[in-house]
Write a protein that holds these residues in place. Structure first.
Motif, short mmCIF file in Angstrom:
data_model
loop_
_atom_site.label_atom_id
_atom_site.label_comp_id
_atom_site.label_asym_id
_atom_site.label_seq_id
_atom_site.Cartn_x
_atom_site.Cartn_y
_atom_site.Cartn_z
N ALA B 28 65.01 23.57 58.20
CA ALA B 28 65.49 24.88 57.76
C ALA B 28 64.36 25.90 57.81
O ALA B 28 63.18 25.55 57.73
CB ALA B 28 66.06 24.77 56.35
N LYS B 29 64.74 27.17 57.95
CA LYS B 29 63.75 28.26 57.93
C LYS B 29 63.01 28.27 56.60
O LYS B 29 63.55 27.87 55.57
CB LYS B 29 64.46 29.60 58.09
N GLY B 30 61.82 28.80 56.65
CA GLY B 30 61.11 29.02 55.40
C GLY B 30 59.86 28.16 55.29
O GLY B 30 59.70 27.17 56.00
N ILE B 76 55.62 40.63 59.37
CA ILE B 76 56.23 39.35 59.73
C ILE B 76 56.77 38.72 58.46
O ILE B 76 56.08 38.65 57.44
CB ILE B 76 55.16 38.42 60.37
N ASP B 77 58.05 38.27 58.51
CA ASP B 77 58.63 37.58 57.36
C ASP B 77 58.43 36.08 57.56
O ASP B 77 59.13 35.44 58.34
CB ASP B 77 60.12 37.92 57.25
N TYR B 78 57.46 35.53 56.86
CA TYR B 78 57.10 34.12 57.07
C TYR B 78 58.16 33.16 56.56
O TYR B 78 58.12 31.97 56.84
CB TYR B 78 55.72 33.81 56.47
N GLN B 79 59.11 33.69 55.78
CA GLN B 79 60.21 32.82 55.31
C GLN B 79 61.37 32.80 56.31
O GLN B 79 62.32 32.07 56.14
CB GLN B 79 60.70 33.28 53.93
N ASP B 80 61.27 33.62 57.35
CA ASP B 80 62.37 33.72 58.32
C ASP B 80 62.03 32.96 59.61
O ASP B 80 62.56 33.24 60.67
CB ASP B 80 62.63 35.21 58.62
N ILE B 81 61.11 32.03 59.51
CA ILE B 81 60.67 31.30 60.70
C ILE B 81 60.94 29.81 60.50
O ILE B 81 60.81 29.30 59.38
CB ILE B 81 59.15 31.53 60.92
N GLY B 213 64.53 30.34 69.73
CA GLY B 213 64.39 31.76 69.45
C GLY B 213 63.83 32.09 68.07
O GLY B 213 63.30 33.17 67.86
N ASP B 214 63.95 31.14 67.14
CA ASP B 214 63.54 31.47 65.78
C ASP B 214 62.41 30.57 65.29
O ASP B 214 62.11 30.49 64.12
CB ASP B 214 64.75 31.35 64.82
N GLN B 246 58.72 36.04 68.49
CA GLN B 246 58.35 34.72 68.00
C GLN B 246 56.87 34.69 67.69
O GLN B 246 56.08 35.31 68.38
CB GLN B 246 58.67 33.63 69.04
N LEU B 247 56.54 33.95 66.63
CA LEU B 247 55.15 33.87 66.22
C LEU B 247 54.48 32.65 66.86
O LEU B 247 55.04 31.56 66.86
CB LEU B 247 55.09 33.76 64.69
N HIS B 248 53.33 32.88 67.42
CA HIS B 248 52.54 31.79 67.97
C HIS B 248 51.16 31.89 67.32
O HIS B 248 50.47 32.89 67.50
CB HIS B 248 52.43 31.94 69.49
N ALA B 249 50.83 30.89 66.52
CA ALA B 249 49.53 30.92 65.84
C ALA B 249 48.84 29.60 66.08
O ALA B 249 49.09 28.62 65.39
CB ALA B 249 49.71 31.19 64.35
N ALA B 250 47.99 29.55 67.08
CA ALA B 250 47.34 28.30 67.47
C ALA B 250 45.90 28.28 66.97
O ALA B 250 45.30 29.32 66.68
CB ALA B 250 47.35 28.16 68.98
N VAL B 251 45.36 27.07 66.90
CA VAL B 251 43.93 26.92 66.64
C VAL B 251 43.37 25.98 67.71
O VAL B 251 43.96 24.94 68.00
CB VAL B 251 43.66 26.34 65.24
N VAL B 252 42.27 26.39 68.30
CA VAL B 252 41.59 25.54 69.27
C VAL B 252 40.16 25.34 68.79
O VAL B 252 39.47 26.31 68.46
CB VAL B 252 41.60 26.18 70.68
#
Lengths: 262, 479
Positions: B28-30, B76-81, B213-214, B246-252
């Motif tokens: 679920a989202k959130g 950005i609504d971090y609970q909507d992802i 998409g979400d 869409q949020l893409h938050a990577a760490v390398v």
């Protein structure tokens, strides 16, 4: 060489053109047949360079009237690159520098687009290297210039040689050379003129746009046209250029005054 | 250039914008501590990793989103992802035959064939789809050389000691807002380990695909090169066209020990949004390499062409004496794209050297900023940096900015910075056109000439691709 039955390459009729709504050409008429060399002379601001830019299709120049037919086709309908592929060549008065683009690569791409348009095979990098080295002799240019970016850091004379090198590679049918003599010392002028003479033949034609007689000492024109106020005021043979050299352009003002244009 | 031709030039359809119809398992989202625990449980993770995630999550709650970059976007609504989405398929993929053909087909369409017959002969690929890695090629061949190349999930199961030792050692879990978020919810990514003295026998590559998409994509990449080891690694990214973001938050994280060398190249082509700025990926990425050992070398090469928002500063911490850091970047923005990207070169060890070459190209109504830090620590005696930042503007609606930050605590360190801005002029284009070269080819010749210094750094297989990608991005019907 004048042959009345030679192919009519360029047929300019009552050409009008403007830059930013400022009318520059006001009814130019000119016919060029295969094998001919024309010189267009005139003072700064007479419209000589504008004529060359319009023929090559520069987007800043807007045609407002008249027509230009090139080998029977409407030249003005064509994009600049299409004109080039069909054999129209403009030698620039001030060739621009294009940093980062290698001169060799640029010359190869340009040569190949022209070859494809003529139904010839493209040259690969090795074949082109041989081909371009052969053509370098026409303008006595150092092969080192091939490795540099297009015109970047070239002296005035080197830029003009690079223009004639492009002409030698593209083998144009209709070459228009805009003030190719400006900024050249006498030795460079001779080299450039010899190149132009070498490339001239029965099947192509040259229009030289120039200020001075001295280029015409090296390249003999069949026709000389004097431009003023956006039109060709007078046409004659090579003796007209000599006359201009002696009398200057003052008579042009008188003639324009008579016509009520000046 | 006339304004109409400029506008036409920038309207190029995105060819990777399709969606794969596949059944997906999503949570679920959130976002909450329960979600973090759920992700960890789904992946059957050891205790230390859950602790790592929870520490990161608790720290993230205390942070606020950074606003110093030259970027503008709605909150950005971090609970909507959705924080975890995986295509439904058999859990264990013993061989490629068991991978859903739809997934293989997707990667085929993206130009990354995975099947035995078609795959690239000299490049090993890890393919990541939404939150999970679906296949890694040439694993066995690499294993013969002692090279580990696998999905992050697999690495956690099979090499937990290496993960525990190196994870978060370069980018701590609380490093910044987006790194903390990633540390809490990361789902998959790639792990590379090159043992002592081994030169990796082939190019390694990870291909990231966002499909849902979400869903946010939070991947984690960790590359460790032991003493004298060397590796060249490339990542590619695409996503479908959605009119939401869409949020893409990577760490390398990269670790190079004594005499080791890591070359990391990125060709980023996330969906950039449409010409009005609708849709596209928000790309908030933390990439950092640590030259831990003497004479080690880390080189970042990036070609950034996609994303609606790019926030990315691949950096080098030059700790080992005589270590070398490099950053070569081409960032192309178009339409309403915004990029704030650059690097940080932190010189700690003596005689460390770094080179920065950044080329920004802005077209349309986009904004393209270079932001870079060069820092000389007090022990960085004899350290040297050279930076060159060039911007190219196409049309008259685009913006380019350069923000260099220089800090030095070492009087015997040398820092050089050069910057330039140019515009493709109508006269340059006309010159090329008047020699028979078409408008689009003329633009692409000039752009690729501008980028040559950077493209020369890419692995050969990809340099031509990058050239084509830029041309494609700028292509359009010219009226």
């Amino acid at each position: 060489m004048i042959r009345p039955d030679a192919e009519l390459l360029l047929d300019i009729t009552d050409l009008h053109a403007a830059v930013e709504d400022q009318p520059i050409l006001k009814g130019v008429n000119l016919q060029v047949r295969a094998g001919e060399v024309h010189a267009v002379m005139g003072r700064n601001g007479s419209g000589k360079s504008t004529l060359s830019k319009v023929l090559a299709g520069h987007p800043a120049y807007r045609v407002t009237g008249g027509s230009v037919r090139y080998r029977g086709d409407d030249l003005l309908e064509l994009e600049p690159e299409q004109r080039a592929r069909l054999g129209v060549f403009l030698g620039f008065q001030y060739p621009v520098e294009i940093p980062g683009v290698s001169n060799l690569e640029f010359l190869r791409v340009a040569t190949n687009t022209r070859r494809v348009a003529q139904g010839q095979e493209e040259l690969d990098t090795f074949e082109f290297e041989d081909h371009v080295r052969e053509r370098l002799k026409v303008v006595q240019m150092d092969p080192a210039f091939l490795e540099r970016s297009v015109n970047e850091g070239f002296s005035g004379g080197e830029k003009k040689r690079n223009e004639i090198l492009q002409m030698a590679l593209l083998e144009p049918v209709m070459a228009i050379l805009d003030e190719t003599d400006s900024g050249l010392d006498i030795d460079a002028l001779r080299v450039v003129a010899a190149g132009v003479n070498q490339l001239a033949g029965d099947h192509n034609a040259t229009v030289l746009i120039t200020h001075y007689q001295r280029l015409l000492d090296e390249i003999t024109p069949d026709f000389v046209h004097v431009m003023a106020a956006g039109r060709i005021l007078r046409t004659g043979g090579r003796e007209l250029a000599q006359e201009l050299e002696q009398t200057g352009y003052d008579w042009v003002d008188q003639e324009l005054a008579v016509q009520g244009v000046a | 250039m006339t304004s109409s031709s400029t506008r036409d030039l920038v309207s190029q359809p995105y060819k990777y914008g399709f969606v794969t119809e596949i059944e997906t398992e999503k949570i679920a989202k959130g976002l909450s501590e329960d979600v973090v625990r759920l992700i960890s449980t789904k992946k059957g993770e050891p205790e230390f990793l859950l602790d790592f995630r929870l520490r990161a999550f608790r720290h993230w709650l205390t942070l606020s989103e950074p606003d110093w970059a030259a970027l503008g976007y709605p909150r950005i609504d971090y609970q909507d992802i959705v924080y975890y989405a995986a295509p439904k398929q058999q859990e264990k993929k013993a061989s490629l035959d068991e991978v859903d053909p739809k997934l293989l087909e997707t990667f085929d369409k993206l130009g990354i064939p995975l099947s035995e017959q078609k795959r690239l002969s000299n490049v090993a690929v890890d393919a990541v789809f939404d939150s999970v890695s679906i296949a890694t090629t040439y694993k066995e061949k690499l294993a013969e050389h002692g090279v580990v190349f696998c999905s992050f999930t697999e690495a956690v199961q099979e090499h937990p000691d290496l993960i525990e030792r190196y994870l978060g050692s370069v980018v701590p879990s609380g490093d910044n807002y987006f790194a903390a978020l990633n540390s809490a919810v990361f789902s998959d990514g790639s792990f590379v380990y090159i043992p002592k003295g081994v030169e990796c026998p082939m190019e390694l590559s990870t291909y990231f695909r966002i499909n849902s998409g979400d869903t946010g994509q939070f991947e984690r990449t960790l590359i460790v090169a032991e003493e004298g080891a060397s590796v060249s690694y490339l990542e590619g990214c695409t996503a479908p066209m959605f009119d939401t973001n869409q949020l893409h938050a990577a760490v390398v994280e990269l670790v190079a020990l004594d005499d080791a060398s890591i070359k990391y190249s990125t060709v980023q082509n996330w969906y950039a949004g449409d010409e009005n700025g609708k849709g596209g990926i928000y790309n908030f990425v933390t990439k950092r390499g640590q030259c831990r050992g003497a004479r080690s070398r880390i080189s970042w090469t990036q070609v950034e062409t996609g994303s609606a928002i790019t926030w990315k500063y691949p950096s080098c911490v030059l700790q080992g004496a005589d270590s070398v850091g490099e950053f070569y970047s081409v960032a192309l923005t178009n339409n309403r794209q915004q990029a704030d990207t650059g690097t940080k070169m932190v010189h700690l060890g003596p005689r460390t050297r770094s080179t920065i070459v950044s080329k920004g190209i802005s077209a349309g109504s986009s904004s393209n900023s270079y932001r870079g830090l060069v820092q000389m620590g007090s022990l960085a005696k004899g350290a040297r940096n050279y930076s060159q930042c060039d911007s190219m503007l196409i049309g008259d609606q685009a913006a380019a900015n350069t923000y260099p930050y220089i800090r030095s605590q070492q009087p015997q360190a040398a820092i050089e910075h050069e910057a330039s801005t140019c515009r493709i002029s109508e006269d340059q284009l006309f010159y090329l056109q008047s020699r028979g070269i078409g408008f689009e080819e003329a633009v692409s010749m000039m752009v690729s000439g501008f980028c040559r210094d950077v493209f020369n750094q890419l692995p050969m297989e990809f340099a031509a691709e990058a050239d084509k990608l830029l041309a494609l991005k700028l292509e359009g019907s010219v009226g």
